[in-house]
Design an enzyme around this catalytic site. Sequence first.
Site, mmCIF file in Angstrom:
data_model
loop_
_atom_site.group_PDB
_atom_site.id
_atom_site.type_symbol
_atom_site.label_atom_id
_atom_site.label_comp_id
_atom_site.label_asym_id
_atom_site.label_seq_id
_atom_site.Cartn_x
_atom_site.Cartn_y
_atom_site.Cartn_z
ATOM 1 N N LYS A 125 0.867 -1.184 0.000
ATOM 2 C CA LYS A 125 0.000 0.000 0.000
ATOM 3 C C LYS A 125 0.893 1.219 0.000
ATOM 4 O O LYS A 125 2.031 1.160 0.479
ATOM 5 C CB LYS A 125 -0.880 0.028 1.264
ATOM 6 C CG LYS A 125 -2.135 0.849 1.096
ATOM 7 C CD LYS A 125 -3.176 0.031 0.381
ATOM 8 C CE LYS A 125 -4.506 0.675 0.257
ATOM 9 N NZ LYS A 125 -5.492 -0.313 -0.187
HETATM 10 N N1 GLU Z 1 -6.957 -0.121 -3.767
HETATM 11 C C1 GLU Z 1 -7.668 -1.317 -4.107
HETATM 12 C C2 GLU Z 1 -7.778 -2.219 -2.888
HETATM 13 O O1 GLU Z 1 -7.697 -1.777 -1.776
HETATM 14 C C3 GLU Z 1 -7.112 -2.002 -5.339
HETATM 15 C C4 GLU Z 1 -5.685 -2.424 -5.265
HETATM 16 C C5 GLU Z 1 -5.125 -2.936 -6.584
HETATM 17 O O2 GLU Z 1 -5.860 -3.038 -7.541
HETATM 18 O O3 GLU Z 1 -3.927 -3.219 -6.609
HETATM 19 O O4 GLU Z 1 -8.008 -3.388 -3.004
#
Ligand code: GLU
Length: 416
Positions: free
Chosen positions: A106
């Site tokens: 993240k």
């Molecule tokens: N931000 C999204 C999540 O929390 C998508 C993450 C992604 O597609 O890598 O799952």
Amino acid sequence: MEYQSPMYEMVVRQFDEAAERLRLDPNLSGRLRHPKRSLVVTLPVRMDDGRVEVFTGYRVQHDTTLGPSKGGIRYHPDVHLGEITALAMLMSWKCALMGLPFGGAKGGVRCDSKTLSRAENQRLTRRYTSEILLMIGPEVDIPAPDVATNEQTMAWMMDTYSMQKGYAVPGIVTGKPIAIGGTLGRREATGMGVAHVALQTAARHGLRPSGMRVAIQGFGNVGGTAAKYLAREGCRVIAVSNSREGIHNERGLAIETLLRHAEQEGTFKGYPEGDAITNAELLELPCEALIPAAIENQVTERNAPRLRCRLIVEGANGPTTIEADRILEDRGIRVIPDILANSGGVVVSYFEWVQDLQYYFWTEEEIVGRLKTLLSRAFEGVWTMSSEEKVTLRMAALMKGVRRIAEAMRVRGLYP
Ligand code: GLU
């Protein structure tokens, strides 16, 4: 530890319970409790008025046992290392649960994106990308959109990375515009997945779409899309909200019209068929399904005793605290956990990445069909495990995700 925070402690406590139930070797669980790599970066950005403002950015890779790490980038005033680390850990469990060849990551920048101009946002995004460049790559770590970032943000990231390499690298991010290697269906994937899982759970509870009142906190890419799909299926979406305001109509909101109104006006104000409602009131409305699709820490021990829904479908990451989870379990309110409910986004991100690596693109039918197959399979697995092990759906989903990573870790062994 620098990443210690209430949110990090919460996800570790959840992990510890899953590890205990799985009787995980402590040599493995000890490793999984900590992130593999964390980077904190300082971002000086030229503002439109000529000043240089200094922002702080983060990228955390929790685990890379199964493959490159994967996870979104958020722009929010509350972003800090502890939150990003917790969210990276949740991405590991989510990717593993869905059977993807990814670990979890993240990233984020502490800023109020609403106060940034488009040009400032672009300079911030490009500086952030170049500062985390040493840590990302199509085979290393692949960012995507999250809170307050979107296709345009991903396009700037892809361009910045590609300019450094000297050639176009579409696989560096997912959730990008179709014009530069994005996939069909990614924009809608998270919300569509939330709706799909909500309806599957409702069916298990004997609820038909026509008998469902739905309240949705968050009217962005996840909440707005989930609202649209649920309304199309015949559910009555009685309330929605964003970070500033909410709107309520017991007879059901005309979602497509409301989406257009909010897009054009930037507010629900002036939309005739509904009354103003606060976020706190929305959460406590009587309904069949409550969908928190904004940010973490919304359903807590304070409001959990007052909720009047039958199901909670977590569109956001981490919207329910552990204390609230216990209260909801006692009250017989079923919670469909984030790592299952909102996994549609990262699943289609995976499809996008595969297409980018192969330079070969699929049809929308293929994408939606495969997404629904993966979601239904994961749902069935979690549901079965929950009843066999007599644990909540959250615990079952965590156990499945953690078990897959732990097994891979065990087989790979410890280096050196
Ligand atoms: N931000 C999204 C999540 O929390 C998508 C993450 C992604 O597609 O890598 O799952």
